[in-house]
Design a protein around this motif. Structure first.
Motif, PDB file in Angstrom:
ATOM      1  N   ASP A 290     -42.641   1.713  13.614  1.00 18.05           N
ATOM      2  CA  ASP A 290     -42.159   2.321  11.881  1.00 18.05           C
ATOM      3  C   ASP A 290     -43.008   4.275  12.574  1.00 18.05           C
ATOM      4  N   ALA A 291     -44.205   4.008  13.211  1.00 22.43           N
ATOM      5  CA  ALA A 291     -45.317   5.073  13.727  1.00 22.43           C
ATOM      6  C   ALA A 291     -45.976   5.085  14.870  1.00 22.43           C
ATOM      7  N   VAL A 292     -46.312   5.794  15.106  1.00 25.93           N
ATOM      8  CA  VAL A 292     -47.456   5.556  16.620  1.00 25.93           C
ATOM      9  C   VAL A 292     -48.403   6.201  16.307  1.00 25.93           C
TER      10      VAL A 292
ATOM     11  N   ARG B   1     -38.449   2.654  15.864  1.00 20.70           N
ATOM     12  CA  ARG B   1     -37.217   2.618  14.347  1.00 20.70           C
ATOM     13  C   ARG B   1     -38.052   3.765  14.306  1.00 20.70           C
ATOM     14  N   GLY B   2     -38.650   3.909  13.311  1.00 15.10           N
ATOM     15  CA  GLY B   2     -39.006   5.016  12.723  1.00 15.10           C
ATOM     16  C   GLY B   2     -39.436   5.913  13.168  1.00 15.10           C
TER      17      GLY B   2
ATOM     18  N   ASP C  44     -43.611   1.851   2.228  1.00 16.58           N
ATOM     19  CA  ASP C  44     -42.679   1.502   2.000  1.00 16.58           C
ATOM     20  C   ASP C  44     -41.332   0.464   2.864  1.00 16.58           C
ATOM     21  N   VAL C  45     -41.614   0.752   4.311  1.00 17.55           N
ATOM     22  CA  VAL C  45     -40.995   0.066   5.019  1.00 17.55           C
ATOM     23  C   VAL C  45     -41.254  -1.167   4.830  1.00 17.55           C
ATOM     24  N   PRO C  46     -40.285  -2.110   4.884  1.00 16.15           N
ATOM     25  CA  PRO C  46     -40.585  -3.949   4.973  1.00 16.15           C
ATOM     26  C   PRO C  46     -40.639  -4.340   6.692  1.00 16.15           C
TER      27      PRO C  46
ATOM     28  N   LEU D 238     -55.590  -1.467   8.909  1.00 16.79           N
ATOM     29  CA  LEU D 238     -54.232  -1.916   9.366  1.00 16.79           C
ATOM     30  C   LEU D 238     -53.945  -2.950   8.951  1.00 16.79           C
ATOM     31  N   ALA D 239     -54.539  -3.638  10.003  1.00 17.96           N
ATOM     32  CA  ALA D 239     -53.930  -5.168   9.362  1.00 17.96           C
ATOM     33  C   ALA D 239     -54.399  -5.586   8.067  1.00 17.96           C
ATOM     34  N   ALA D 240     -55.227  -4.826   7.137  1.00 19.03           N
ATOM     35  CA  ALA D 240     -55.898  -5.387   6.469  1.00 19.03           C
ATOM     36  C   ALA D 240     -54.598  -5.125   5.460  1.00 19.03           C
ATOM     37  N   ALA D 241     -53.676  -4.202   6.031  1.00 18.26           N
ATOM     38  CA  ALA D 241     -52.730  -3.052   5.006  1.00 18.26           C
ATOM     39  C   ALA D 241     -51.355  -4.209   4.765  1.00 18.26           C
ATOM     40  N   GLY D 242     -51.643  -4.892   6.228  1.00 15.53           N
ATOM     41  CA  GLY D 242     -50.640  -5.945   6.623  1.00 15.53           C
ATOM     42  C   GLY D 242     -49.421  -5.556   7.726  1.00 15.53           C
TER      43      GLY D 242
END
Length: 449
Positions: free
Chosen positions: A378-380, A402-403, A306-308, A338-342
């Motif tokens: 936003d995530a590591v 940022r996250g 849900d993070v832009p 991860l890449a496929a999820a955009g």
């Protein structure tokens, strides 16, 4: 003894260099002229701690040299090691074409009796096929098997201080040659196990399959632990301290990779199917490994869905620490998902970046440091447990992000330290630790943290 090693890949380089360090005169052969030139100048194309220094020392003292002239090397040597690649074939088994070509080269170039040592990992029965290919040579070629048990990152130690050395030969003459080669290690008390060729070939496959099976075992168990609030780190200690089981290769994570486990398990699946046996166990090991990578990627995706313009910092690309090897690395499938999820992906690895660029999606941004990789994330997602990741200043990391999501795919971090600075800690098969719930220095369980 004068030895030739055909193939200057990982196994050939380490084995040839260590044989020279034992006092033998070794000629290492490769078809790649640029690689031979580079090695002759002391430049090593792979990352393996201590290998570059040892190669340079053995070249300098005259016991090790490199060439593209296989015929000359074979003629000048009493024993020839074959250490060429045996990659997966399209049918699912091992592609032995390079091995057979090397054996035929030995047969044609032999100017007297020779011993041919198969160092490459090969399916059981390969030695007999090699015998068929060299039986018409003008001189007798004795074919033996001497499997390698080298771990990337500790390969020199594994060769020079082995748990055991396996000799596979169907004649006493073959065993005598192997004993002579390894006499310096025999004199130091290292264990030697002699068996026929087929048994030695199967021993190598069995060892890798057993280790892969243990990894898949604990990974499947980690999913149950995750769902019920158990801690897989505590569980692995509870079972690993049982002398019948032992602690090795019971570390939950993102799955196994590298040049050996995936290929050898797949080859065993193929070999069993060839004899009409359904490989329930080994096929299951493969499926669990695939699922583990998918499961980890889905957790990361769900946390930032849900993070832009969500950005993930991937720490570690090589299949394990202390190597630059990207073959079958878990990072490949995870990053593709991860890449496929955009998601936007930034990645950092101390050694594996050059090889990773050949295999990963083009949108991955490669970084020169942890700080560069983590800025704005936003995530590591930690995929390889390099020591520098474990010792990070998490207060500084939190300020860069940022996250607040940290996914520990190797269960290598002190969870309390991560959570204490306001980050949300996710491990494999362990309870999540919410931001602020930890304390500096807390490790969760006595084992790892």
């Amino acid at each position: 003894m004068k030895l030739a090693v055909l193939g200057c890949g990982y196994v050939g380089l380490v084995s040839g260099t260590c044989l020279a360090a034992l006092g033998h005169h070794v000629v290492a052969v490769d078809v790649d002229a640029s690689r031979v030139k580079s090695l002759s100048e002391g430049h090593v194309p792979i990352y393996e701690p201590g290998l570059s220094e040892l190669i340079q020392a053995e070249v300098k003292n005259g016991r090790l040299r490199f060439t593209t002239d296989a015929e000359s090397a074979i003629k000048d040597s009493q024993t020839i090691f074959i250490a060429v690649g045996t990659p997966p074939s399209p049918a699912g088994g091992a592609d032995l074409s390079m091995l057979f070509a090397a054996a035929e080269t030995v047969a044609k170039a032999a100017n007297g009796p020779k011993t041919l040592v198969i160092k490459s990992t090969v399916p059981p029965g390969t030695g007999s096929k090699v015998v068929d290919r060299v039986k018409n040579a003008p001189h007798r070629i004795e074919v033996v098997n001497n499997p390698e048990f080298l771990r990337e990152g500790t390969a020199i130690q594994d060769f020079m201080q082995p748990d055991r050395i396996v000799f596979g030969a169907n004649t006493n003459a073959g065993l005598d040659v192997l004993r002579e080669i390894y006499q310096p290690l025999i004199d130091r008390g290292f264990a030697i196990f002699s068996m026929n060729r087929q048994s030695a070939e199967l021993t190598k496959f069995a060892a890798n399959a057993m280790l892969a099976m243990r990894i898949s075992f604990v990974n499947e168990l980690s999913l149950l632990a995750q769902s019920m609030g158990a801690d897989i780190e505590s569980v692995r200690i509870g079972i690993g301290t049982d002398k019948r089981i032992g602690p090795g290769f019971l570390k939950a994570g993102v799955g196994y990779g590298g040049s050996c486990f995936p290929k050898d398990v797949a080859a065993l699946v193929h070999e069993l199917k060839q004899i009409g046996v359904e490989p329930f166990l080994f096929a299951g090991v493969e499926k669990v490994n695939t699922r583990q990578k998918e499961w980890f990627a889905k957790r990361v995706i769900n946390a930032v869905k849900d993070v832009p313009n969500a950005q993930v910092a991937v720490w570690g690309l090589a299949f394990k620490s202390d190597t630059d090897d990207m073959r079958e690395a878990p990072s490949i499938d995870i990053i593709k998902q991860l890449a496929a999820a955009g998601l936007k992906i930034k990645a950092y690895d101390p050694q594996g970046t050059a090889n990773a660029k050949k295999l990963l999606p083009p949108q991955v941004q490669y970084c020169a440091s942890v700080a560069e990789c983590t800025t704005g994330a936003d995530a590591v997602a930690i995929i390889t447990d390099w020591p520098e990741f474990i010792t990070q200043d998490w207060a500084a990391i939190a300020k860069l992000m940022r996250g607040k999501h940290v996914f520990d795919g190797r269960n290598c971090l002190a969870s309390g330290k991560v959570a204490a600075v306001g980050l949300h800690y996710y491990a494999v098969g362990r309870p999540e630790v919410t931001a602020g719930a930890g304390r500096q220095g807390s490790i969760g369980v006595v084992s790892a943290g």
